[in-house]
Scaffold this motif. Structure first.
Motif, short mmCIF file in Angstrom:
data_model
loop_
_atom_site.label_atom_id
_atom_site.label_comp_id
_atom_site.label_asym_id
_atom_site.label_seq_id
_atom_site.Cartn_x
_atom_site.Cartn_y
_atom_site.Cartn_z
N LYS A 1 -14.30 24.86 -45.27
CA LYS A 1 -15.12 23.79 -45.85
C LYS A 1 -16.57 24.05 -45.45
O LYS A 1 -16.86 24.28 -44.27
CB LYS A 1 -14.66 22.43 -45.35
CG LYS A 1 -15.45 21.26 -45.94
CD LYS A 1 -14.94 19.93 -45.40
CE LYS A 1 -13.57 19.63 -45.93
NZ LYS A 1 -13.08 18.30 -45.50
N VAL A 2 -17.46 24.03 -46.42
CA VAL A 2 -18.88 24.20 -46.13
C VAL A 2 -19.63 22.97 -46.60
O VAL A 2 -19.21 22.27 -47.52
CB VAL A 2 -19.45 25.48 -46.80
CG1 VAL A 2 -18.75 26.72 -46.26
CG2 VAL A 2 -19.32 25.41 -48.32
N ILE A 3 -20.78 22.73 -45.96
CA ILE A 3 -21.58 21.54 -46.27
C ILE A 3 -23.04 21.95 -46.36
O ILE A 3 -23.53 22.74 -45.55
CB ILE A 3 -21.37 20.47 -45.19
CG1 ILE A 3 -22.14 19.18 -45.52
CG2 ILE A 3 -21.72 20.98 -43.81
CD1 ILE A 3 -21.75 18.02 -44.62
N ASP A 4 -23.72 21.43 -47.37
CA ASP A 4 -25.14 21.77 -47.49
C ASP A 4 -25.98 20.72 -46.79
O ASP A 4 -25.47 19.78 -46.17
CB ASP A 4 -25.53 21.97 -48.96
CG ASP A 4 -25.52 20.68 -49.78
OD1 ASP A 4 -25.43 19.58 -49.19
OD2 ASP A 4 -25.61 20.77 -51.02
N SER A 5 -27.29 20.85 -46.88
CA SER A 5 -28.19 20.03 -46.06
C SER A 5 -28.24 18.58 -46.48
O SER A 5 -28.73 17.74 -45.72
CB SER A 5 -29.60 20.62 -46.09
OG SER A 5 -30.10 20.64 -47.42
N VAL A 6 -27.75 18.24 -47.68
CA VAL A 6 -27.74 16.83 -48.07
C VAL A 6 -26.37 16.20 -47.91
O VAL A 6 -26.21 15.00 -48.10
CB VAL A 6 -28.25 16.63 -49.52
CG1 VAL A 6 -29.66 17.12 -49.67
CG2 VAL A 6 -27.32 17.28 -50.53
N GLY A 7 -25.36 17.01 -47.58
CA GLY A 7 -24.04 16.46 -47.35
C GLY A 7 -23.02 16.78 -48.42
O GLY A 7 -21.89 16.30 -48.35
N LEU A 8 -23.39 17.56 -49.44
CA LEU A 8 -22.42 17.97 -50.45
C LEU A 8 -21.55 19.08 -49.87
O LEU A 8 -22.04 19.95 -49.13
CB LEU A 8 -23.13 18.47 -51.71
CG LEU A 8 -24.00 17.42 -52.42
CD1 LEU A 8 -24.80 18.08 -53.54
CD2 LEU A 8 -23.17 16.28 -52.96
N THR A 9 -20.26 19.06 -50.21
CA THR A 9 -19.34 20.01 -49.60
C THR A 9 -18.54 20.76 -50.66
O THR A 9 -18.46 20.36 -51.82
CB THR A 9 -18.34 19.31 -48.66
OG1 THR A 9 -17.47 18.48 -49.43
CG2 THR A 9 -19.06 18.48 -47.62
N LYS A 10 -17.96 21.85 -50.20
CA LYS A 10 -17.04 22.64 -51.02
C LYS A 10 -15.92 23.13 -50.11
O LYS A 10 -16.17 23.59 -49.00
CB LYS A 10 -17.76 23.83 -51.66
CG LYS A 10 -16.84 24.77 -52.45
CD LYS A 10 -16.22 24.10 -53.66
CE LYS A 10 -15.37 25.07 -54.46
NZ LYS A 10 -14.74 24.42 -55.63
N THR A 11 -14.68 23.02 -50.59
CA THR A 11 -13.52 23.45 -49.83
C THR A 11 -12.75 24.51 -50.60
O THR A 11 -12.51 24.34 -51.80
CB THR A 11 -12.60 22.25 -49.53
OG1 THR A 11 -13.31 21.29 -48.75
CG2 THR A 11 -11.35 22.70 -48.77
N VAL A 12 -12.40 25.59 -49.92
CA VAL A 12 -11.56 26.63 -50.52
C VAL A 12 -10.40 26.89 -49.58
O VAL A 12 -10.50 26.74 -48.36
CB VAL A 12 -12.35 27.92 -50.80
CG1 VAL A 12 -13.34 27.73 -51.92
CG2 VAL A 12 -13.07 28.41 -49.54
N VAL A 13 -9.27 27.28 -50.17
CA VAL A 13 -8.03 27.42 -49.43
C VAL A 13 -7.40 28.77 -49.73
O VAL A 13 -7.45 29.25 -50.87
CB VAL A 13 -7.05 26.29 -49.81
CG1 VAL A 13 -5.68 26.51 -49.19
CG2 VAL A 13 -7.61 24.94 -49.39
N ARG A 14 -6.81 29.40 -48.72
CA ARG A 14 -6.05 30.64 -48.92
C ARG A 14 -4.71 30.52 -48.20
O ARG A 14 -4.67 30.24 -46.99
CB ARG A 14 -6.81 31.85 -48.42
CG ARG A 14 -6.03 33.17 -48.58
CD ARG A 14 -6.96 34.29 -48.97
NE ARG A 14 -7.60 34.05 -50.25
CZ ARG A 14 -8.75 34.60 -50.63
NH1 ARG A 14 -9.37 35.44 -49.83
NH2 ARG A 14 -9.28 34.33 -51.80
N ASN A 15 -3.62 30.71 -48.93
CA ASN A 15 -2.28 30.72 -48.35
C ASN A 15 -1.93 32.13 -47.89
O ASN A 15 -2.14 33.10 -48.62
CB ASN A 15 -1.24 30.23 -49.35
CG ASN A 15 -1.43 28.76 -49.70
OD1 ASN A 15 -2.02 28.01 -48.94
ND2 ASN A 15 -0.92 28.34 -50.85
#
Length: 687
Positions: free
Chosen positions: A586-600
């Motif tokens: 999970k990554v977050i930018d400077s304003v608080g927007l995030t992105k989540t990626v998953v690997r099994n």
């Protein structure tokens, strides 16, 4: 495995990339939170030492750590009972204890013992321990001394890092809401742990005799539970100063550990005494078939791993209540309803409340009839249950990081259980607000925007399909009504930004990577943002979960501040092949927007066929009940298994004695699951 401390089933995990990538509270939510002064002080201090861009990133990370919101379904309770959220934002709660003054001490698996005082989660932990929180390890149990008002003693059970790690019971002295500096006293050092990270138990409770009782799992080795020279798979009993009580059942033995009070348990995650009586129930998490409630008795043997659930073997104690895995998968918190002040109807007094982690229910067991009835459904991963002196029932909802409170009331109007959360979203993206309530259904809902009813917004959730900049600052709340009255929720503020959400990728392990026991998995990722450019390591959060069957166990707690790392697959632990690991970035930018990626990361598997010569004799696999040969199992390559060939055995009137295994090893030995299909033959000869 059905160890505890798991996360929602995999469909929810896999949907994070769609559902949980941008919805985070805005700055207004932090400033208006209960931590208002604390947050302002931190921000002011940081601003003096850093630039505005770094400040924005710092605030965003603060939101990520303390402002998580969850979408949960409403819990269902019998008529007259209402549920409220006392506190949220507790990271991975595991256990709690209620002090005589009403403070509630809650264990966070990562090592912080949090304090809830007058309904507020205090910012400063009582103590913050350095723990190994891998898998089901960590800060797992807490107990309050029976004479707390005089000595101020608090006891905890936690996993000490090291090679090998081990569990420890320590005592602290309270100095107000924090531990007195230098007051730590170690009472018990438990056995070194294997590489298996599950089945640690951890519950602590004082008995009516003034002694401290301790639940310890089998460290995922069933034979430990029957070994009187091992503390694993037992209920232990020590005095409050760490000495051995003179009436412990094995105190005269020259071979048994004197701390042992009862044995033959797999993973006794929780247990409870009824009031000031010796009446004790133990919740033992089962493996393949049954979840157990066992009647605690000094010196009793509950049969694991030879038996699970009911047994006719007179050497073992059968559970007084059990349920199958069609109902749930892990029995958790338990408490008798025996408060000094009764709030619930009298029919509940003396009854035993217990929960299931996977199914999210709390049931009521009648000790007189050994029959259980439903009480609550829809709980978010309950892990501990306690009854307060005022008659309130509390439970920890690990799935939402919350402490929940249940009361009985003649006021049947709705009570807001979970408030809608303030949310930050990128323009053009959707947003959903939700609420949960308790009280007699059915409910009706009316959402309001800036104090005005929204036409057609009459469900538990309200969704804007595509936000615009004109939505920025809009204030939403909802009125929940039933036949007896209504309740108005808190305000949730929508913040809309023109900033775009970040993008992220997991570089290693590559898609399709498979694992074997003992393998070192190296992971790395990258992330960028339209406004910020390449994101720094401080924007990265990694976690690893272990998926078994239909549920998930945390393996590595969220780790912040690195773009790469590594972890080792244990060689000991779950023996099923219906497993895999889930790596989440999970990554977050400077304003608080995030992105989540998953690997099994899926396992490498092989089949193992077990036969005897002559055919039809029995062997034991992994210390469990004897199995008739031939049979075949599928296992994960590199995972250690144990084999045993009992001798002598009788077949068709003839007696047979063990001669040799086909691999040339001892009658009882361990194997590492091979990389190719293999047959293991136990050879016998007539006696």
């Amino acid at each position: 495995m059905k160890g505890l401390l798991s996360q929602p089933p995999s469909p929810r995990i896999n949907s994070l990339s769609q559902l949980d990538t941008r919805e985070r509270p805005g700055l207004l939510n932090v400033i208006r939170s209960a931590r208002r002064k604390h947050a302002r002080a931190i921000i002011s201090s940081f601003l003096r030492d850093s630039g505005m861009h770094q400040l924005r990133l710092f605030i965003a990370m603060t939101f990520l750590l303390f402002g998580l919101s969850f979408s949960v379904s409403a819990a269902t309770l019998p008529s007259g009972f209402v549920e409220t959220t006392v506190a949220s934002g507790i990271a991975s709660p595991t256990a709690m204890a209620i002090a005589p003054d009403g403070r509630i001490f809650v264990c966070s698996q990562s090592g912080a013992l949090r304090v809830i005082k007058n309904g507020v989660l205090l910012a400063n932990p009582f103590v913050n321990l350095s723990v190994d929180s891998l898998g089901e390890r960590g800060l797992l149990g807490v107990a309050i001394d029976p004479h707390f008002t005089l000595n101020h003693y608090i006891y905890v059970y936690h996993t000490v890092p090291g090679t090998p790690a081990h569990n420890r019971v320590v005592r602290f002295t309270a100095n107000g809401d924090v531990a007195l500096t230098g007051s730590r006293v170690t009472l018990l050092e438990l056995d070194p742990l294997s590489t298996a990270t599950n089945h640690n138990g951890g519950a602590l409770h004082f008995g009516p005799d003034g002694n401290l009782y301790i639940a310890v799992g089998d460290n995922h080795k069933g034979s430990n539970a029957q070994n009187l020279n091992s503390l694993f798979g037992k209920i232990l009993c020590i005095a409050s100063d760490g000495t051995i009580p003179p009436d412990n059942p094995f105190v005269q033995s020259s071979t048994a550990r004197h701390e042992i009070w009862a044995l033959g348990l797999r993973n006794p995650f929780t247990f409870a005494f009824r009031g000031s009586t010796n009446f004790l129930y133990i919740n033992d998490v089962g493996e393949s078939t049954w979840e157990e409630v066992d009647l605690g008795q000094a010196g009793a043997n509950y049969g694991w791993p030879a038996t699970e659930g009911p047994t006719t073997n007179p050497a073992y104690e059968s559970p007084i209540y059990y349920y199958g895995h069609s109902d749930g998968c892990a029995i958790t918190g338990g408490a008798f309803y025996s408060p000094s002040t009764v709030n619930f109807p009298s029919s509940y007094v003396g009854k035993y409340f217990f929960g299931d982690y996977c199914s999210g229910f709390i049931r009521v067991l009648n000790p007189s009839t050994a029959q259980a009835t439903d009480f609550l459904t829809g709980a978010s991963q309950p892990v501990d249950i306690q009854v307060a002196a005022d008659g309130s029932l509390y439970y920890l909802a690990r799935g939402t990081g919350s402490l929940m409170k249940i009361r009985y009331t003649t006021n049947a109007s709705p009570v807001i259980t979970t408030q809608p959360s303030s949310t930050l979203v990128s323009v053009g993206y959707p947003v959903t607000f939700s609420v949960t309530a308790s009280g007699p259904p059915p409910y009706s809902y009316q959402w309001l925007r800036n104090g005005v009813n929204i036409s057609g917004a009459n469900s538990r959730t309200y969704r804007i399909a595509s936000t615009t900049l004109s939505d920025n600052g809009a204030r939403f709340r909802v009125r929940v009504s039933n036949a007896f009255g209504n309740a108005l929720s808190d305000v949730a503020t929508l913040s809309v930004t023109s900033d775009k959400p970040p993008v992220a990728q997991i570089i290693t392990p590559v898609s399709g990577t498979t694992y074997h026991g003992g393998m070192v998995v190296n992971y790395s990722g990258s992330a960028s943002d339209f406004e910020d450019g390449d994101l720094p390591a401080s924007a990265f959060t990694w976690k690893v979960d272990f998926h078994h069957d239909t549920h998930i166990h945390p393996f590595i707690a969220p780790t912040i501040g690195r773009k790469s790392g590594a972890f080792t697959i244990p060689k000991r632990g779950e023996t099923s092949s219906n497993v895999y690991y889930i790596l989440t970035l999970k990554v977050i930018d400077s304003v608080g927007l995030t992105k989540t990626v998953v690997r099994n990361i899926l396992p490498q598997t092989a089949r193992m066929r077990f036969v005897t010569e002559p055919a039809g004799l029995k062997i034991s696999l992994d210390g469990q009940a004897l199995r008739l040969t031939p049979f075949t199992v599928t296992g994960v390559v590199g995972i250690i298994r144990s084999l045993s060939a009992p001798t002598p055995q009788t077949l068709n009137g003839s007696s047979y004695v063990f001669q040799a295994w086909s691999d040339g090893r001892a009658r009882s030995h361990e194997i590492s699951t091979p990389s190719a299909d293999t047959t293991y033959t136990a050879n016998f000869a007539t006696q």
